[in-house]
Design an enzyme around this catalytic site. Structure first.
Site, PDB file in Angstrom:
ATOM      1  CE1 TYR A 217       6.979   8.585 -37.175  1.00  0.00           C
ATOM      2  CE2 TYR A 217       7.308   6.301 -36.520  1.00  0.00           C
ATOM      3  CZ  TYR A 217       7.582   7.652 -36.359  1.00  0.00           C
ATOM      4  OH  TYR A 217       8.449   8.048 -35.372  1.00  0.00           O
TER       5      TYR A 217
ATOM      6  CB  THR B 137       7.392  13.420 -26.598  1.00  0.00           C
ATOM      7  OG1 THR B 137       6.817  12.489 -27.536  1.00  0.00           O
ATOM      8  CG2 THR B 137       8.880  13.128 -26.425  1.00  0.00           C
TER       9      THR B 137
END
Length: 325
Positions: free
Chosen positions: A223, A258
């Site tokens: 990532y 989120t």
């Protein structure tokens, strides 16, 4: 004659000078001047070549002069400007899409699930299923969006995934899916958007990267690498288009409230053998101000990078983290 601000090693920290830039047949040179702070005397030295012959900056085009009000941001508004936002059906992407639509932009949001996009679509916001990992799909869908709603002048590569895995447990399938979504997807989205943006007199590209793009994130090598790559892409594009009416910037949020955080809470809990409450606390406490960031805060940064007065903000990585990371 042009002027260029310069510093010399033999000048005190507070001293600087505007030095002339002289253009001749052998390139562009500066007339170097060394200042003595004690007696204000000036000595002239041999001029220094700034650009090799043939590589001097191009003259400002008539189009740039005609549209200087847009470049300077004095009268610029978003009415009718086409904005493309990947991953626009939820989270940060949706918040930015709604803000831009409210300002009069014609917004295209993309994602892999058409039903999610349709559920948030509005008069100024159209959903279009698109898989950013698939080059053919990106090429065809962006071309269709341009045909229907005009050239893309605001490009927000936001689609991404955030998953952690130790390097010794990372196989090529995991690695490639991360790169294909976060980095390849951003590259393809920007590349195809530029095809129409370059035919206009104004454009903004704002990539949604991450704090992991600025520093390594423990347990998330793939990532972090994908987000570092995105920042490298943005900085290079800013250099490529320097002096033109297009800017390229990245926003690097910390942990944002989120659905990704919700999914990661369960993942961290399972991997670490801790409760979901403790897993969520790990992410919350990673932000310097000890709370999750709201999507509206990230959207506000995007509005600034797109709006009036942003024309000199270029090649930057704006942290929205609650403090210095």
């Amino acid at each position: 004659m042009l002027l260029r601000r310069t510093r010399r090693n033999n000048i005190t920290q507070s001293d600087s000078a505007w030095v002339p830039i002289v253009q001749g047949t052998h390139g562009i040179r500066t007339v170097n001047r060394a200042f003595n702070s004690a007696n204000n005397t000036v000595s002239h030295h041999k001029s220094r070549l700034l650009f090799r012959p043939g590589l001097a900056p191009a003259k400002t085009s008539p189009q740039h002069i005609t549209n200087r009000s847009h470049i300077e941001g004095n009268t610029m508004d978003l009415n009718g400007k086409h904005a493309l936002i990947t991953g626009g059906g939820t989270g940060i992407g949706l918040a930015i899409a709604r803000d831009l639509a409210a300002q009069g932009a014609v917004v295209t949001i993309t994602g892999r699930r058409q039903e999610v996009l349709d559920s948030v679509a509005s008069a100024n916001m159209t959903g279009m299923a698109m898989d950013v990992r698939n080059e053919d799909d990106v090429v065809a869908k962006i071309a269709s969006a341009v045909e229907q709603r005009g050239p893309i002048q605001i490009c927000i590569p936001n689609a991404g995934i955030a998953e952690g895995k130790a390097v010794h447990k990372t196989d090529m399938e995991f690695w490639r899916n991360m790169m294909a979504t976060n980095l390849d997807g951003a590259f393809l989205t920007i590349r195809e958007s530029l095809k129409s943006m370059r035919e206009t007199d104004w454009g903004r590209v704002v990539a949604i990267s991450s704090m992991a793009g600025l520093r390594g994130l423990p347990g998330a090598a793939a990532y972090s690498a994908s987000k570092h790559g995105m920042i490298g892409l943005i900085r290079s594009l800013a250099e490529d288009y320097m002096g033109q009416p297009f800017t390229f910037n990245a926003i690097c949020p910390g942990y944002v409230d989120t659905p990704i955080v919700t999914r990661n809470t369960a993942s961290i809990s399972e991997r670490a053998g801790i409760t979901e409450e403790k897993a969520r606390a790990i992410m919350v406490n990673s932000n310097p101000h000890k709370r999750l960031i709201e999507v509206s805060e990230v959207s506000a940064a995007a509005r600034w990078l797109i709006g009036p007065g942003s024309q000199s903000i270029n090649g930057q990585c704006i942290q929205v983290t609650g403090g210095h990371m």
